[in-house]
Design a protein around this motif. Structure first.
Motif, short mmCIF file in Angstrom:
data_model
loop_
_atom_site.label_atom_id
_atom_site.label_comp_id
_atom_site.label_asym_id
_atom_site.label_seq_id
_atom_site.Cartn_x
_atom_site.Cartn_y
_atom_site.Cartn_z
N THR A 47 1.15 -1.38 -0.14
CA THR A 47 -0.31 -0.14 -0.32
C THR A 47 0.79 1.44 0.31
OG1 THR A 47 -1.87 -1.18 1.23
CG2 THR A 47 -1.57 1.40 1.28
N LEU A 48 1.69 1.47 0.70
CA LEU A 48 3.14 2.65 0.56
C LEU A 48 2.97 3.11 -0.73
CD1 LEU A 48 4.68 4.61 2.42
CD2 LEU A 48 6.16 3.17 2.80
N LEU A 49 3.30 2.35 -1.91
CA LEU A 49 3.37 2.50 -2.96
C LEU A 49 2.33 2.88 -3.88
CD1 LEU A 49 5.56 -0.56 -4.55
CD2 LEU A 49 6.25 1.39 -3.37
N PHE A 50 1.39 2.75 -3.02
CA PHE A 50 0.55 3.00 -3.93
C PHE A 50 -0.25 4.02 -3.13
CE2 PHE A 50 -0.70 -1.36 -4.06
CZ PHE A 50 -0.23 -1.92 -5.45
N ALA A 51 -0.03 4.44 -1.87
CA ALA A 51 -0.49 5.96 -0.71
C ALA A 51 1.06 6.26 -0.73
CB ALA A 51 -1.75 5.25 -0.19
N PRO A 52 1.45 6.52 -1.04
CA PRO A 52 2.78 7.26 -0.70
C PRO A 52 3.19 8.70 0.65
CG PRO A 52 3.13 7.87 -2.84
CD PRO A 52 1.89 7.68 -2.03
N HIS A 53 1.80 9.02 0.65
CA HIS A 53 1.58 10.41 1.79
C HIS A 53 1.23 10.31 3.03
CE1 HIS A 53 5.28 11.76 -1.59
NE2 HIS A 53 4.16 11.01 -2.18
N PHE A 54 1.25 11.21 3.33
CA PHE A 54 0.60 11.28 4.89
C PHE A 54 -0.81 11.70 4.06
CE2 PHE A 54 -1.24 13.74 7.93
CZ PHE A 54 -1.24 13.29 9.27
N ASN A 55 -1.18 13.15 3.33
CA ASN A 55 -2.14 13.43 2.48
C ASN A 55 -2.96 12.28 1.64
OD1 ASN A 55 -3.63 14.40 -0.09
ND2 ASN A 55 -4.21 15.34 1.85
N SER A 56 -2.21 11.24 2.00
CA SER A 56 -2.93 10.42 0.50
C SER A 56 -3.98 9.36 1.35
CB SER A 56 -1.88 8.96 0.43
OG SER A 56 -1.08 10.08 0.06
N TYR A 57 -3.87 9.59 2.50
CA TYR A 57 -5.05 8.26 3.85
C TYR A 57 -5.84 9.02 3.57
CZ TYR A 57 -0.98 5.37 3.30
OH TYR A 57 -0.01 4.15 3.05
N GLU A 58 -6.55 10.34 3.63
CA GLU A 58 -7.02 10.89 4.33
C GLU A 58 -8.15 10.47 2.55
OE1 GLU A 58 -6.44 15.23 4.11
OE2 GLU A 58 -5.10 14.70 5.80
N ARG A 59 -7.74 10.57 1.79
CA ARG A 59 -8.03 9.49 0.25
C ARG A 59 -8.81 8.59 0.46
NH1 ARG A 59 -6.27 6.72 -3.55
NH2 ARG A 59 -7.76 6.26 -5.60
N LEU A 60 -8.02 7.46 0.94
CA LEU A 60 -8.21 6.65 1.14
C LEU A 60 -9.80 6.08 2.18
CD1 LEU A 60 -5.20 4.74 0.15
CD2 LEU A 60 -6.46 4.82 -1.12
N ILE A 94 -6.90 -2.56 3.14
CA ILE A 94 -5.92 -1.55 3.22
C ILE A 94 -5.18 -1.39 4.12
CG2 ILE A 94 -5.06 0.27 1.65
CD1 ILE A 94 -7.17 -0.75 -0.84
N PRO A 95 -4.05 -1.11 4.60
CA PRO A 95 -3.49 -0.03 5.77
C PRO A 95 -4.46 1.32 5.63
CG PRO A 95 -2.31 -0.71 4.92
CD PRO A 95 -3.04 -1.55 3.75
N SER A 96 -5.02 2.01 7.61
CA SER A 96 -5.43 3.47 6.90
C SER A 96 -5.51 4.34 7.64
CB SER A 96 -7.04 2.68 7.51
OG SER A 96 -6.65 2.73 9.20
N SER A 97 -3.29 4.00 7.59
CA SER A 97 -2.52 5.31 8.03
C SER A 97 -1.53 4.91 7.43
CB SER A 97 -2.43 5.91 9.50
OG SER A 97 -1.95 4.46 10.17
N TRP A 98 -0.09 6.18 7.11
CA TRP A 98 0.58 6.20 6.82
C TRP A 98 1.84 5.43 7.64
CZ3 TRP A 98 3.81 10.92 6.93
CH2 TRP A 98 4.68 10.68 5.06
N GLU A 99 1.24 5.53 8.76
CA GLU A 99 2.86 5.04 10.20
C GLU A 99 2.33 3.49 9.56
OE1 GLU A 99 4.22 5.26 14.77
OE2 GLU A 99 1.95 5.37 13.60
N ALA A 100 0.78 2.60 9.50
CA ALA A 100 0.93 1.71 9.46
C ALA A 100 1.32 0.95 7.91
CB ALA A 100 -0.87 1.28 9.33
N LEU A 114 7.53 10.55 7.64
CA LEU A 114 6.64 10.73 9.34
C LEU A 114 6.66 11.54 10.10
CD1 LEU A 114 4.05 9.27 9.93
CD2 LEU A 114 5.64 7.47 10.88
N HIS A 115 7.73 11.60 10.68
CA HIS A 115 8.99 12.66 12.10
C HIS A 115 8.62 13.94 11.86
CE1 HIS A 115 11.21 13.65 15.08
NE2 HIS A 115 11.83 14.62 14.26
N TYR A 116 8.89 14.53 9.89
CA TYR A 116 8.70 15.72 10.12
C TYR A 116 7.47 16.47 9.99
CZ TYR A 116 14.07 15.83 10.21
OH TYR A 116 15.20 16.25 11.35
N LEU A 117 6.76 15.41 9.34
CA LEU A 117 5.31 15.50 8.77
C LEU A 117 4.67 16.15 9.89
CD1 LEU A 117 3.75 16.46 6.26
CD2 LEU A 117 6.27 15.48 6.04
#
Length: 444
Positions: free
Chosen positions: A294-307, A388-394, A425-428
């Motif tokens: 999933t990280l390759l389909f949703a690579p950014h913090f904002n990606s998970y606001e779409r899913l 699908i993982p619901s958070s960037w960290e996951a 992830l740390h700096y965002l």
């Protein structure tokens, strides 16, 4: 390749550019009189340049920087050759490049090489993937404190509502889209149909199917660069970020693919609507790798606001026939064109990594003759299905510890991407929502 500049004497400078892990173009500006040397000898820059974070900063704990002395890789032109950059004022040519080691071996941290390795695995089995992509993006006026739809160049008015499949919305930005199609023609990008979508100022352009997956990824990468650059020439922004507006659906990058055998016949075609056993195997491979990749389909913090449920983006690991609530859809139509539509990726992806994950997982399913769970019918959002993982960290955690992904992705690339995303992830976490939008608007 050298003939391009001789036929275009007005070109005074060139850009040589490779794609990094975040899909950003990294490279150099060179006077056109030195272009022949670039074609013949290539150029050099550090391996670490393909492993920068979204701000363009070094990865703090990357072995590529101090541990290995920030050594250089060798960058050579891809088979694409020179092409114009119609979004710039001065006549300029772009030369796409990719990275090799000093001994001539491909650099494992280069996303384009990762996709090429998957394509070569297909070729070794006498198979050829055929790929088409649908890219969604927003046209945005970002000149004020809040994002809004740009005023129409024709009427001067803003349409502050979703206008799904609206001819009026397309006509409102006719000059932009006319220039975009002319630019695609000049760059040999196979842009087909354009539609208006469900978000504010959101549009989709389809890229025609291509029996060269590497070229299809090139087309998507170049198209994103073109759309963003050309929009600025027209006085507004274009963004492929997954979700700029909280109350509207986000932008996806849907990938359609089939596979041809040595006779040129589609191995997914059974002569009927259900498709072949190989289609089921490919679907099972994609579903089996979906959680970890999933990280390759949703690579950014904002990606998970779409899913999120009920917003035209999949949340369940599922498949179905003519079902857009599922992660994988099997479209209806002529059996000879039977294909898989992978619907998870957002517009903010690196196309090379996304396609490597999709095609690599599908080939794993074909090789292992995997069988998928039953196809879903009805609303997949309302069903009790694996998610699908619901958070960037996951997603980062799943990607890092996956046993499956090593089957089709290089270990070095996996390590580099995990380090990149952990740093981001740390700096965002220190940024406000407004600062995150500002970061992603132009970069992804």
């Amino acid at each position: 390749m050298k003939d391009y500049l001789r036929k275009h004497p007005d070109v005074r400078t060139i850009r040589v550019a490779a794609v990094d892990l975040n899909g950003q173009a990294r490279g150099k500006r060179v006077p056109a009189r030195f272009a022949d040397k670039m074609v013949t000898d290539g150029t050099r820059f550090p391996f670490s340049i393909l492993n920068l974070d979204i701000w363009g900063e070094d990865i703090d704990d990357s072995p590529l920087v101090f541990e290995q002395g920030d050594a250089d890789g060798v960058l050579k032109p891809t088979e694409r050759g020179f092409m114009p950059m119609p979004w710039l004022e001065a006549p300029t040519a772009l030369l796409p490049i990719w990275m090799f080691r000093e001994n001539g071996q491909p650099y494992e941290g280069d996303p384009r090489h990762a996709l090429n390795a998957v394509v070569q695995r297909y070729r070794a089995r006498g198979l050829t993937p055929v790929v088409a992509m649908e890219l969604e993006f927003f046209l945005i006026d970002d000149s004020g404190k809040t994002l809004q739809v740009p005023p129409s160049p024709r009427s001067g008015k803003r349409r502050k509502a979703a206008e799904t499949l609206s001819i009026r919305a397309l006509d409102a930005f006719d000059t932009f889209f006319t220039d975009l199609y002319d630019a695609c023609e000049a760059m040999d990008i196979p842009a087909d149909t354009t539609t208006s979508e469900t978000g504010l100022g959101q549009f989709e352009v389809n890229l025609m199917h291509c029996d060269d997956a590497l070229r299809a990824a090139d087309d998507a990468w170049l198209f994103k660069m073109l759309v963003k650059g050309l929009a600025r020439r027209h006085g507004f922004a274009a963004s492929f970020m997954a979700k700029p507006y909280a109350d509207y659906s986000g932008s996806g990058l849907h990938t359609h693919f089939s596979v041809l055998d040595q006779k040129g016949e589609n191995i997914f075609d059974s002569g009927g609507p259900k498709g072949s056993a190989q289609l089921r195997h490919a679907v099972a491979g994609c579903l089996g790798a979906m959680h970890d990749s999933t990280l390759l389909f949703a690579p950014h913090f904002n990606s998970y606001e779409r899913l999120v449920p009920d917003k035209h983006a999949p949340t369940a690991i599922s498949w179905g026939y003519e079902n857009r609530t599922a992660a994988i859809r099997i479209p209806a139509g002529n059996p000879a064109a039977r294909r898989i539509e992978h619907r998870v990726a957002g517009g903010d992806v690196n196309p090379y990594l996304m396609l490597a994950a999709i095609l690599g997982a599908a080939l794993t399913g074909i090789e292992d003759e995997m069988e998928p769970p039953p196809a879903v019918t009805g609303n997949a959002y309302a069903m009790d299905l694996p998610q699908i993982p619901s958070s960037w960290e996951a997603a980062i955690e799943a990607f890092e510890h996956s046993d499956q992904l090593y089957r089709f992705l290089p270990k070095e690339l996996i390590r580099n991407l995990v380090q990149t995303k952990r740093q981001e992830l740390h700096y965002l976490a220190e940024l406000s929502p407004e600062e995150r939008v500002e970061l992603y608007l132009d970069t992804v």
